[in-house]
Design an enzyme around this catalytic site. Sequence first.
Site, mmCIF file in Angstrom:
data_model
loop_
_atom_site.group_PDB
_atom_site.id
_atom_site.type_symbol
_atom_site.label_atom_id
_atom_site.label_comp_id
_atom_site.label_asym_id
_atom_site.label_seq_id
_atom_site.Cartn_x
_atom_site.Cartn_y
_atom_site.Cartn_z
ATOM 1 N N CYS A 57 0.912 -1.189 -0.048
ATOM 2 C CA CYS A 57 -0.058 -0.040 0.172
ATOM 3 C C CYS A 57 0.854 1.351 -0.080
ATOM 4 O O CYS A 57 1.659 1.413 1.004
ATOM 5 C CB CYS A 57 -1.103 0.049 1.280
ATOM 6 S SG CYS A 57 -1.728 1.447 1.612
ATOM 7 N N TYR A 184 -5.650 5.916 -8.324
ATOM 8 C CA TYR A 184 -6.956 5.119 -8.116
ATOM 9 C C TYR A 184 -7.927 5.553 -8.776
ATOM 10 O O TYR A 184 -9.034 4.728 -9.216
ATOM 11 C CB TYR A 184 -7.053 5.157 -6.582
ATOM 12 C CG TYR A 184 -6.091 4.478 -5.977
ATOM 13 C CD1 TYR A 184 -6.336 3.056 -5.492
ATOM 14 C CD2 TYR A 184 -4.840 4.878 -5.562
ATOM 15 C CE1 TYR A 184 -5.622 2.420 -4.821
ATOM 16 C CE2 TYR A 184 -3.993 4.040 -4.873
ATOM 17 C CZ TYR A 184 -4.140 2.784 -4.335
ATOM 18 O OH TYR A 184 -3.545 1.861 -3.648
HETATM 19 N N1 LIG Z 1 -6.388 7.948 3.691
HETATM 20 C C1 LIG Z 1 -5.788 6.587 4.031
HETATM 21 C C2 LIG Z 1 -5.919 5.796 2.853
HETATM 22 C C3 LIG Z 1 -5.626 4.423 3.119
HETATM 23 C C4 LIG Z 1 -5.935 3.366 2.121
HETATM 24 O O1 LIG Z 1 -6.925 3.590 1.354
HETATM 25 N N2 LIG Z 1 -5.510 2.120 2.320
HETATM 26 C C5 LIG Z 1 -6.050 1.099 1.298
HETATM 27 C C6 LIG Z 1 -4.756 0.166 0.789
HETATM 28 S S1 LIG Z 1 -3.795 0.830 -0.422
HETATM 29 C C7 LIG Z 1 -6.759 -0.101 2.136
HETATM 30 O O2 LIG Z 1 -6.393 -0.468 3.287
HETATM 31 N N3 LIG Z 1 -7.734 -0.358 1.570
HETATM 32 C C8 LIG Z 1 -8.984 -1.138 2.154
HETATM 33 C C9 LIG Z 1 -10.298 -0.844 1.748
HETATM 34 O O3 LIG Z 1 -10.349 0.267 1.171
HETATM 35 O O4 LIG Z 1 -11.093 -1.769 1.874
HETATM 36 C C10 LIG Z 1 -4.389 6.883 4.228
HETATM 37 O O5 LIG Z 1 -3.845 7.828 3.700
HETATM 38 O O6 LIG Z 1 -4.057 6.425 5.132
#
Ligand SMILES: N[C@@H](CCC(=O)N[C@@H](CS)C(=O)NCC(=O)O)C(=O)O
Length: 318
Positions: A57, A184
Amino acid sequence: MGLLVNGEWVNDSQSYSNKDGKFVRTNSQFRNWITRDGSSGFPAEHGRYHLYVSLACPWAHRTLIMRKLKGLENSITVSIVDPYMSGAEGWIFSEYPGSTLDSINEFKCLYQVYQKSNPQFTGRVTVPVLWDKAAKTIVNNESPEIIIMLNNCFDGPDFYPEDLREKIEELNAWIYDKINNGVYKSGFASTQSAYEEAVTELFEALDQVEVILDRNRFLAGDRFTTADIRLFTTLIRFDCVYVGHFKCNLKRLVDYPNIWNYVKEIYQMEGIEETVNMDHIKKHYYTSHTWINPNCIVPKGPIIDFKESHNRSLKFNH
Ligand SMILES: N[C@@H](CCC(=O)N[C@@H](CS)C(=O)NCC(=O)O)C(=O)O
């Protein structure tokens, strides 16, 4: 994809786009801050905090880089999820090479960490998560805030200098929207027009970065700052994943001389290479988003040498 609804894990098997086919990112909900004086209830104590991350990530990767560059590896422990994120369980802990079990809570799934912090939690279960081992709760799950608190609350080099903060935030605003989130928006678009809008804006922004990096060694000038950490974690994934999987293919990064040399320079800084795990990165994207890549084939290429020489020192040291 799965998420928590009133504390229950639900596999809603939806993709991430809205009725216009556009990807809409939801806001992180745990927004507490570590402080030096402890007035927030989260004092900057060595040994107290834990990071739950994915090596795949880009948002979590920022926190690993900050932890490394601040020399906080002995102060902040880490758990690394399996690269494959399913709708049935979300992020899980496993013994996949490069991953770890959850040494703190001994949970199987990351959503249990969210449940423990808030038994009624509704929302996406994302990495990174900053966990307080003393209070047994999530402090914060928003990467831009986590990197600032690690920078500001612990001694060591300063990557968010006061005199550059305004400039850094100005850069972050459009780089986040058009590039970090832009890949994204392009990849998760479910209509042609939403995709084209996102991909066009993404490459306009990369063109702009190319111009900045012709003038400056780093985004905000001659110092390496949080703006560079935030951009780097998207750029290092670009040619290996976003060009193919997310269809960000008007150009590759290797076609941008300044950006490409900048990526190599950062990759070659002490401590950075060991935070990059291309197996986790490719495996996660190509196998977890099954509506984009139903057969989950992980491409073998491209073959890229991030250790190849760059001309940044020659270009700027005079
Ligand atoms: N705004 C958050 C975004 C984090 C994020 O979207 N992480 C993704 C992985 S790249 C995630 O865990 N997604 C799981 C989901 O949306 O279900 C940050 O910058 O910490």
